[in-house]
Each structure stands twice: as C-alpha cells, then as structure tokens.
Design a protein around this motif. Structure first.
Motif: not given
Length: 800
Positions: A333-343, A316-322
C-alpha cells in the motif's frame, strides 16, 4: 413582466432616516477621471503581426445559445457575437461607447423635438456574409423582435427598443432613421450586436434558429464548427469582411474550467486564458524557480512547492520504512502511495517548466464586488443598522486583501453605477460616510441595540431572514470538503484575531496549496479552517452556560458582562440547534447530548460584549460561496466579520455550494449579508435601473424585486433613473446618474468594495490581446508577432 425587468445583467454574476436632498459629487474638470488600472496587452501595429496562425482562447463553457438576447446567453455568447456580428458601438479603454467605423460612417441625434430622431449612416461596404447589404430591414426586424409587443419572441431584455416608435429607410439604402416615442439617452446601446433579419424576422428563427448556428454573419470572423465533444468553437477568417482582414486564420474558443487552466496551458492546449489567483501564483513561482536555477548555474531538482513539498524528513523516513518493512500488506500500500505521489510530483514539475513560457497580464475587470445587505426583514430592515454596518467597514483594507498582493491599485470603488474612467463616475461615498466606529455605534444605539442586553430567545435563534432555514443540504461539510459549514467570528481568537489580516493568514508554514508562505509577493493567502477543537470548546461552553442559567437565572441576569460572558454568549448562538454550537460528525456531539441538562424554553442570558434588543442578539447570517476560486472572497468575508465584531455585531459565516449560492440564497433572499459582483456598464441609466429599483408588490402578493436582491430602494432613486433615461443632454443625464448614486449610497443597501482583478495568462509572442480592462478586444488585430528580420537578428548578435 415589466419592461424594465427585461434587460438582464447576468454574471454570474448584489426604516428611513430623514436626510437632506443629496446632490451627486462633482466629477471635476475631467469627467470620470483616469481608469483605476489601464489595459495590459502587448500592443503591436498590424505590420508587426504575422498573417495566419491559430489562437486557442479559454472560455468557461460552450454557449447554450448564440443569441445574446436570450435568457441563457453568457459571456461566451457575447465573445462570439463580438467577433462575427456587427457592433455599431464598441467600448474604448475607458469603457466609453464609440462608433465603430467598420459599420458606421456616422450616427447622431438629428432631431429632439417634437420627437427624438437618430440617423445611422452605414459603411457603404458593410454586407452580410451572404452578400446582402446591411440595412433598414435588419434594424426593423430586430426592433420588432425586442420591443416586447409580441410575446412569441422569447427575449430576456428589451430596454430601449420599447421606446422606439418607427424605423424607416433614409434618403439612401445606407441611411436608417429611428424615431423614438419617448426620449432615450442610451440610444447607443441599441442594435449592438445587430442580427440579420433571417434571425430576428420570425419568432421561430429567433427562439431556435440562432441557438446553435449562425448561418449569416458580418464580422472579421465567421462561425465555424461547434464541437461539444472537444468543447471548442472555431471562428474562421471571413472572406467577405470589408475591413482590415483578421490576422489569425482561426480563433478557437476552448471550454476549460478555471481550476484546470494551468494544466491546460502547460499541456499546450491553450495560448490565452483568464486565470484565477492560484493560476497566477503558479506562473509566478515557475518564473521565480527559473530565475533561481539560472543563478545557481543550472542547478535543478524538484520545485520546493506542489505535491510532496510539505513532507518532512521524518515523514519521508517513516514512509520508506513502511514501504520496505516486514508487513507486506502495508508495504504494498505504501509503495503504491509513494509511486502515485512521485508521479504527481513529476507531473507538477513538468507543468511548472512549461508555465515558464507564459506571462501574466494584469488589469481590473469591468466589474466590482459589493457587500449586499438584505433589507427585506430582520435587523437590516432598519436603515440605521445598515448604515452602521457600512460605517464599520474599512473599505480600503478590504480592497488591499485582494488587490495589493497582485500589485494592482487597491482604491475602493466610489460608485454603484460606474467605474473610474467612465464619464458617469464620481466618488459619492461621502453620502454615507467612511469608516467610523463611533458613528456606527451611535447608529446602533439609536436603533435600540445595547451591549449586555438580556437574551430570551432560544439559543441559536436567528434574527435575520433565515430564522427557520437549515444549512444548505447541497453543501458538503467537515474537514477536507472545502466547506467549513457555519461558524461565528470571534470564537477562536487564534484564527480570527484583530491582528490577522486576509493577506497575513499564511503564517510561517506552507500555504494551502503547498506554496511557501514567504515565497514572495503575489502569492495567495493560506486560508485555515475552524479547528474541531474550537467547535468542541464552543459546545462545552454552551452546555455550561445552559446549566448555570437553569441553576441561577437571577444571577445570570444581574451579573455584569465580562469577556468570558461574551465568549459564552457567542458560542450559544452558533447554530439553529437550541442545544448550542454546531454539531458535526466527530466533534463529541453524542456525549454532549447525553450529559447536557435540559434547557428551559426561555434561557435568561446576556449578550455580553455583543449587541441585543428585545431579547435577541444582533446576529447576521453572512453567506459566502465555498468552491475553489472563491478563496479571496472568503478572506474578505472573514475580515468584514471581524470589523463588525468590533461594533458589537455578530456575523455568522455560512459557506454554501457554488451552484446554490445565488439561486437558493441571494435571489431568494435567504441571507443577511453576502458578497457578489455586478458588471460595469456604459449605459447605467438603462442597465443599473433593475438592480436598484424599489421592489413592487406583484398581483399575487409577492414582492417583485427585479434584480434588486437587497430589496432596498426608494421612489426618489427610481425617479432619478427615469429622468436620466429621458434626458438627451448627456452631461445632464450623467449628473442625474450621480445624484441617483448618492441616494443609493445613503440608502445603504449595498456597499461597493473593490474592482475585481483581471489576470490573463498569455504567450509572450501573442500581441494585441491580454487584460483588456474596461475596453473591448479588436479581434482582427490579434495575432502572433512576426519573428525579427534577419538583419535585426544579426545586429542583436553583434551587440552581444
């Protein structure tokens, strides 16, 4: 086409030793004994059920035909027929046929000599929806359509109808007299369902008229709209129904794949649905989380399972950092992936909240899962090898893999022809014998199979019927596809060790679906795939073994077998490719091909701890479906392979696409071992005969197997079925069925394992519906429970 071939039991829906004449085991004081698991439904008297309402009930697919006697009829066809057409006999909670008083006042044999005569006395109020009385004309039309004499009728089954000589009116219009040319013990199976003469009177009406519509019905419901766009069939309360009126206004059958049913339940699209193990797990987790939240005084939050639950703090920390780093492209790309995962996580959490409102009803289906052995060719053509396979199995342990985590009784099925509770049931497994490793090894030795035997066939050659076949091209392979392709049990001890059971494979981490492995009873085992490292190791071992064999053939032949030799021998027979283990993209196959020494045409090897004969290893191709919903079946298959390994039999597990499993492998005979199920029947003398009939040569030289996909049968078994079918003393007929079952056990073509679990998600306020077990639903009594009266509500509040 033979007469006995026409009655189909679609599911789908698996050398001779000198033996003494086997009698069927006694059924005891109470024939059939108790059912293994009773019905699990919320029973309510009709006065407690509200009038009106809609019930949305899941089905697998919309039916291709509404004619149950056609080849493409399915379970949805049968469910519709049960609600809208006459059912002269229905199944009770023990799976026994009983006369339905809504249609029959009485039905009985009134003469046995010189010919069998059955007299039906119809309910005087029974009428079709067009107002015409149900009568002899409908019986005559159905008999003529199904007796097999007119090939213009496209029928899938006619068993029993071909034995009728004539049908005529009795003393009154309410009596129908049926005279049989040959005695028929299963006469109760006839005329259920009964179609109006408008459907069965002509070939055109029969073949096409009832495929998409039923203009005339005679049940508590009428057939309403069939909407292919929404995937629904509406059944509406019948105004012409003479019996107790249906409680529901409308019953909507909704086609939803089983994998999608938890989401459909949560979205309010379904009220009642048969579900698989994964769906039951989700509902169990939803209730567990709700209980935990109450204990924590309303503490909420995302569930500790589902999408994103397995993400570690470091990840999770690595994802936030990217996502918030300097690299804008990667950040987007990572923000889109995080948004999809959150949804996805929110959607899952919302679904879990909704699933708390459902209960899971549990029973056992009227069907059993078996291990089928193809006796047409290869090692399993020898009855001693088939019997050895059977004696190597701990059937109770296999049943526990599937049923114990669900809290259902895990007693192995003891009959091929009936289930516990049915009158014909008796445990005849003693005709073959229980699990006995020494007995299995003795049978294999008697058949000429030896440990450490010399192997002369090309590496990877098959001993069974798939010797020249390739893996199913329709099946995706590789990591993440849900299909592991072909692997041999025993190559990876960490995965296939003897101590690792089907219900213990989850380990200490997360399950395959994100559920915690220790989340509690009733959760699915996590099935791991064969690691690529094991494939690479097997390939290297194969190359090393080939090099040693080429360099020193004599030493390889004379050296004593060791565990290392066994592992090497196992690895070199992993695939049809003579170069060694299975080759897949990314497993280093290119370098292996470049460096491998050319193998001789005949490789001198030994079978090590496994068995061999005439230069060939005892290797059996074990075919299993690869799709979702078959996880427990694959777990059972892997445990069976481990059991067989202990007696020296090598099982090659081949996972194939669901759509090709039956057609391309079972029906065509391209397998050695397979797991599939047969439905139970109240009429085994009729319905089970094609499943166990001895294959016969056809005019073109091929083998006519009917539904006997094991290709194992005997004249004696056929004779016992024939005798049972024509025996009008019902107790004597059942005893002949038990004797036939004992002979089927002795022939060891198939080994019954366990009765299939029945899991049904249901709204708690829905009554008289749920897991019906061996019985049939009574559609007019299904409905929604009345809310408590005002006085009852006040009394409960005062008690609080």
């Amino acid at each position: 086409m033979s007469q006995r071939r026409r009655r189909s039991l679609a599911l789908l829906t698996s050398g001779v030793l000198a033996l003494p004449l086997l009698a069927g085991c006694g059924a005891g004081d109470e024939e059939g004994g108790p059912v293994a698991a009773g019905q699990d439904i919320a029973v309510a008297s009709r006065d407690k059920v509200a009038d009106g309402g809609v019930l949305r009930w899941a089905v697998d697919t919309l039916p291709d035909t509404l004619n149950t006697f056609q080849a493409d009829a399915d379970a949805t066809t049968a469910r519709i027929a049960g609600a809208v057409l006459p059912q002269l006999f229905v199944l009770d909670a023990k799976g026994q046929p009983v006369a339905n008083p809504d249609y029959l006042e009485k039905a009985e044999i009134v003469a046995r000599e010189p010919k069998q005569v059955v007299l039906y006395k119809l309910n005087q109020q029974a009428v079709w929806s067009d107002g015409r009385e149900i009568g002899a004309a409908d019986f005559v039309a159905q008999w003529r359509a199904l007796n097999g004499k007119d090939s213009a009728y496209w029928t899938a089954r006619n068993a029993g109808y071909e034995r009728i000589e004539k049908i005529e009116r009795g003393k009154t219009d309410l009596e129908v007299k049926v005279t049989f040319a040959k005695p028929y013990t299963d006469w109760r199976s006839l005329f259920t369902p009964l179609y109006p003469k408008q459907v069965t009177g002509t070939p055109d009406a029969f073949n096409e008229g009832a495929r998409s519509a039923l203009k005339v019905t005679a049940g508590p419901f009428n057939l309403g709209a069939v909407d292919k766009k929404t995937g629904t069939v509406a059944l509406t309360r019948s105004a012409r129904w003479w019996g107790r009126p249906a409680k529901l206004d409308t019953l909507v059958l909704t086609a939803v794949p089983r994998a999608d049913r938890p989401a459909a339940l949560a979205a309010g699209k379904l009220d009642l649905a048969e579900i698989d193990r994964t769906g039951a797990d989700r509902i169990a987790l939803a209730h567990r989380d709700a209980k935990a939240a109450q204990g924590a005084k309303g503490a909420g939050g995302a569930p500790a399972h589902g999408p994103g639950a397995s993400v570690t703090a470091a990840q999770a920390t690595m994802s936030w950092a990217i996502a918030y780093g300097a690299d804008e492209t990667k950040a987007k790309e990572e923000q889109a992936s995080r948004a999809a995962n959150a949804e996805a996580a929110k959607k899952y959490a919302d679904e879990q909240n909704a699933l708390r409102t459902f209960a899971v009803r549990k029973s056992l289906e009227p069907a059993y899962t078996q291990l089928a052995m193809n006796g047409a060719s290869g090692p399993l053509a020898d009855e001693r090898v088939r019997r050895a396979v059977a004696r190597a199995l701990d059937r109770k342990a296999l049943a526990e893999i599937v049923l114990k985590p669900l809290g259902l009784p895990a007693k192995p099925v003891g009959s091929h022809l009936a289930l516990a509770g049915q009158l014909a049931y008796a445990d005849n497994s003693d005709a073959l014998g229980g699990q006995d490793t020494q007995a299995a090894q003795a049978l294999l030795a008697d058949a000429g199979w030896r440990r450490g035997g010399k192997l002369t066939e090309p590496s990877g050659a098959k001993a069974g019927p798939e010797a020249s076949s390739e893996d199913d091209g329709k099946t995706p392979s590789g990591p993440g596809t849900g299909n592991d392709g072909l692997y041999i049990v025993g190559q990876d001890d960490e995965r296939n060790g003897d101590e690792q059971g089907g219900d213990e494979q989850a380990g200490d981490g997360q399950g395959a679906d994100g559920h915690p492995a220790d989340a509690g009873p009733g959760l699915s085992p996590a099935l791991t795939v064969a690691p690529l490292a094991a494939q690479q190791e097997a390939s290297l071992l194969a190359q090393a073994n080939a090099a040693r064999a080429a360099a020193d053939t004599d030493a390889a032949q004379d050296a004593p077998a060791t565990e290392a030799d066994a592992t090497t021998a196992d690895a070199t027979t992993a695939d049809g490719d003579a170069k060694g283990a299975p080759v897949r993209d990314g497993d280093g196959a290119g370098s292996a091909k470049a460096s491998a020494a050319p193998a001789p045409a005949k490789q001198a090897r030994t079978s090590g701890s496994m068995l061999a004969k005439d230069g060939k290893a005892l290797s059996l191709r074990f075919v299993l479906p690869s799709g979702p919903g078959s996880e427990s079946l694959r777990a059972v298959g892997e445990r069976i392979a481990q059991m067989l390994q202990k007696v020296g039999i090598q099982a090659e597990l081949k996972k194939v696409a669901d759509e090709s499993f039956f057609k391309d492998h079972i029906a065509s005979g391209q397998y050695d071992l397979a797991l599939y199920s047969w439905p139970a029947t109240a009429y085994p003398a009729t319905d089970a005969r094609p499943i166990f009939a001895k294959p016969e040569p056809a005019a073109d030289g091929s083998l006519l197997v009917e539904q006997n996909y094991t290709r194992v049968g005997t004249d004696h078994i056929d004779q016992l079925f024939d005798q049972a079918l024509g025996e009008l003393d019902e107790a004597a007929s059942r005893e002949l069925i038990r004797k036939a079952d004992a002979r089927i056990w002795a022939a060891a073509g198939s080994i019954p394992l366990y009765q299939r679990p029945e899991l049904v998600a249901v709204k708690p306020s829905l009554v008289n519906a749920g897991a019906f077990g061996l019985g049939a639903p009574r559609f007019q009594d299904i409905g929604w429970k009345k809310p408590p009266a005002a006085k009852e509500t006040n009394a409960k509040e005062k008690k609080k």
